[in-house]
Design an enzyme around this catalytic site. Structure first.
Site, PDB file in Angstrom:
ATOM      1  N   VAL A 106      -4.473  -3.656  -5.982  1.00  0.00           N
ATOM      2  CA  VAL A 106      -4.772  -3.194  -7.347  1.00  0.00           C
ATOM      3  C   VAL A 106      -4.510  -4.311  -8.352  1.00  0.00           C
ATOM      4  CG1 VAL A 106      -4.070  -1.532  -9.128  1.00  0.00           C
ATOM      5  CG2 VAL A 106      -4.334  -0.777  -6.768  1.00  0.00           C
ATOM      6  N   ASP A 165       3.618 -12.613  -8.913  1.00  0.00           N
ATOM      7  CA  ASP A 165       4.011 -12.075  -7.608  1.00  0.00           C
ATOM      8  C   ASP A 165       5.249 -12.821  -7.131  1.00  0.00           C
ATOM      9  OD1 ASP A 165       2.333 -10.192  -5.476  1.00  0.00           O
ATOM     10  OD2 ASP A 165       3.802 -11.502  -4.527  1.00  0.00           O
ATOM     11  N   THR A 183       3.827   0.857  -3.826  1.00  0.00           N
ATOM     12  CA  THR A 183       4.661   2.072  -3.827  1.00  0.00           C
ATOM     13  C   THR A 183       4.626   2.681  -2.428  1.00  0.00           C
ATOM     14  OG1 THR A 183       2.736   3.273  -4.647  1.00  0.00           O
ATOM     15  CG2 THR A 183       4.398   2.682  -6.280  1.00  0.00           C
ATOM     16  N   GLY A 225      -8.451   7.704   6.629  1.00  0.00           N
ATOM     17  CA  GLY A 225      -7.293   6.827   6.828  1.00  0.00           C
ATOM     18  C   GLY A 225      -7.101   5.975   5.588  1.00  0.00           C
ATOM     19  N   CYS A 285      -4.377   5.027   0.936  1.00  0.00           N
ATOM     20  CA  CYS A 285      -4.319   5.933  -0.219  1.00  0.00           C
ATOM     21  C   CYS A 285      -4.306   7.412   0.154  1.00  0.00           C
ATOM     22  CB  CYS A 285      -5.491   5.649  -1.154  1.00  0.00           C
ATOM     23  SG  CYS A 285      -5.531   3.930  -1.674  1.00  0.00           S
ATOM     24  N   LYS A 298      -1.283   8.668   2.226  1.00  0.00           N
ATOM     25  CA  LYS A 298      -0.045   8.516   1.439  1.00  0.00           C
ATOM     26  C   LYS A 298      -0.027   9.488   0.242  1.00  0.00           C
ATOM     27  CE  LYS A 298       0.393   4.653  -1.386  1.00  0.00           C
ATOM     28  NZ  LYS A 298       0.786   4.893  -2.743  1.00  0.00           N
ATOM     29  N   ARG A 324      -4.452  -0.117   7.644  1.00  0.00           N
ATOM     30  CA  ARG A 324      -3.355   0.834   7.419  1.00  0.00           C
ATOM     31  C   ARG A 324      -3.841   2.267   7.668  1.00  0.00           C
ATOM     32  NH1 ARG A 324      -1.377  -1.180   1.630  1.00  0.00           N
ATOM     33  NH2 ARG A 324      -3.549  -1.845   1.551  1.00  0.00           N
TER      34      ARG A 324
END
Ligand code: UGA
Length: 436
Positions: A11, A30, A86, A263, A266, A269, A333
């Site tokens: 993002v 970062d 997060t 999957g 996002c 989760k 993921r």
């Protein structure tokens, strides 16, 4: 405007690149030194169509830079975006430590008014928490600096992120300050000219709206997957049902593709996150909990289809086409392919895999499989070939060649990219999802 974007993950990078492209001066922050070094050379650490070019162009034009030093750049900015990760625990509770650290660093650094904007998907109430952390850090420094915290959730899809960020369906801004609304409207003015609707609301509403949208889409997928499962029992065709439903414009045609299940980083989760948060608030979120359960069962159901075609899987060779959770990304993921590989390895099958872009990432975490160079090498000597991700290059395979290469012409298609009648004519034993 001068913008600082904390977090250069998915993002954060898309946000940095797009705001720079709108003509703002953007500094991406970062903590990963190597990543920052590479980004300043225009190298994006993941696969996202169009993002490399956008970043390179904006670096070249002097509107975009990256640094590890938040404290140094934050005071040069009008707006500070929090775009850090997060991560979620399995029970759906969310680890806010990165968000909290970003808020603390901001509070420890600012010496003039700032608008702090959260773009990361965060639980309801996080904006208040951020406000408290910044205020506490300022108090510790005995500084009386004013700031506002805004919730501005992001709705971009991986694989189409640049398009989504520059052509969003809507912008949601959670703030109760009229002055902040004006600044946010000005920031998004390039989109406003495209007619993009802006929804102004309070922070809690904006935070929850993001979960509501993702959970609704996930529910839509689980719903059509349940219809597909029923199709398999009664001999109906889910693609035709989805088409029939789609002409009702109250329903729409999107997110009605039945398959192996959703999957990614996002939907799994955020659905778990919403159920957890509602439970913590004293409300049982029943529909979303059911969507999660259906999704978990969908991949198991797919695995049972392999067994029903082949019997025991011990020492059988199974080819997998597609590892990423969807096409146009290298993100694996919560990818359904990983659950299928686990199952196959548990059953002692020999697994061959191929993905057009996710191989490098998969090599790091997927062990005990044979990584192949293309779909044909994967199909060679297989007892079954599984289509898990609907990459375009799998839609136009030379099927006669695939058939010749396979030991047994069994194809189990988790994305319904082929026509069952045509596959039968070509000599395959073909099973899709809901293709009665
Ligand atoms: C999703 C949302 O679509 C974005 O709007 C949101 O911003 C993003 O999450 C996020 O929260 O950051 P993304 O996870 O990138 O985006 O991918 P999607 O295109 O939504 O697909 C999610 C999963 O659903 C994939 O595994 C896909 O294969 C599956 N899917 C999608 C289906 O199984 N059937 C469908 O009809 C559509």
């Amino acid at each position: 405007m001068k913008i600082c974007v904390v977090g250069s993950g998915y993002v954060g990078l898309v946000t940095s690149a797009c705001f720079a492209d709108f003509g703002n001066t953007v500094v991406g922050v970062d903590i990963d030194r190597e990543k920052v070094k590479q980004l300043n050379k225009g190298k994006v650490p993941f696969h996202e169509p169009g993002l490399d070019e956008l970043i390179k162009n904006n670096i070249k034009d002097g509107r975009l830079t990256f640094t590890t030093n938040l404290k140094k750049v934050v005071n040069d900015s009008d707006l500070v975006f929090i775009c850090v990760g997060t991560p979620t625990h399995r029970n759906g509770s969310i680890d806010l430590s990165y968000v909290e650290r970003a808020a603390r660093n901001i509070g420890e650094s600012i010496d003039g008014y700032k608008i702090v904007v959260t773009k990361s998907t965060v639980p309801v109430g996080t904006s208040k928490r951020i406000t408290g952390i910044i205020a506490a850090a300022l108090k510790k420094r005995r500084e009386k600096v004013k700031f506002d915290v805004v919730s501005n959730p992001e709705f971009l899809r991986e694989g189409a992120a640049v398009f989504d960020a520059t052509h969003p369906n809507r912008i949601i801004v959670g703030t109760e300050s009229t002055a902040v609304r004006q600044v946010m409207s000005e920031l998004y003015r390039p989109l406003y000219l495209l007619g993009t609707p802006m929804v102004f609301t309070n922070c809690q509403t904006a935070e929850l709206a993001k979960y509501a949208a993702n959970a609704f889409l996930a529910t839509k997928i689980s719903f059509i997957n349940e219809i597909a499962n029923m199709c398999e029992i009664v001999g109906a065709e889910v693609k035709d049902i989805a088409k029939a439903m789609s002409y009702d414009n109250r329903i729409g045609g999107k997110f009605l593709h039945a398959g192996i299940g959703y999957g990614g980083s996002c939907f799994p989760k955020d659905t778990r996150g919403l159920v957890y948060q509602s439970g913590a608030a004293g409300y049982e979120m029943k529909i979303v909990a059911a969507a999660i359960k259906v999704n978990e069962e969908q991949v198991k159901r797919f695995c049972r289809k392999i067994v029903s075609q082949l019997g025991t899987l011990k020492n059988k060779t199974i080819g997998i086409l597609g590892l990423s959770f969807k096409p146009n990304t290298d993100d694996i993921r919560e990818a359904p392919a990983l659950a299928v590989i686990d199952f196959l390895q548990h059953e002692k099958a020999l697994v061959k895999v191929f993905d057009p872009v996710a191989m490098a990432l998969a090599r790091r975490s997927v062990k005990g499989v044979t990584f192949c160079r293309d779909a044909y090498q994967t199909a060679k000597d297989c007892d079954a070939l599984l289509i898990i991700t609907e990459w375009n290059e799998f839609r136009n395979l030379d099927l006669a060649r695939i058939n010749k290469l396979m030991k047994k012409p069994v194809i189990i298609d988790g994305r319904n990219i082929y026509n069952p009648g045509e596959m039968k004519k070509l000599g395959f034993i073909y099973t899709g999802v809901g293709r009665g």
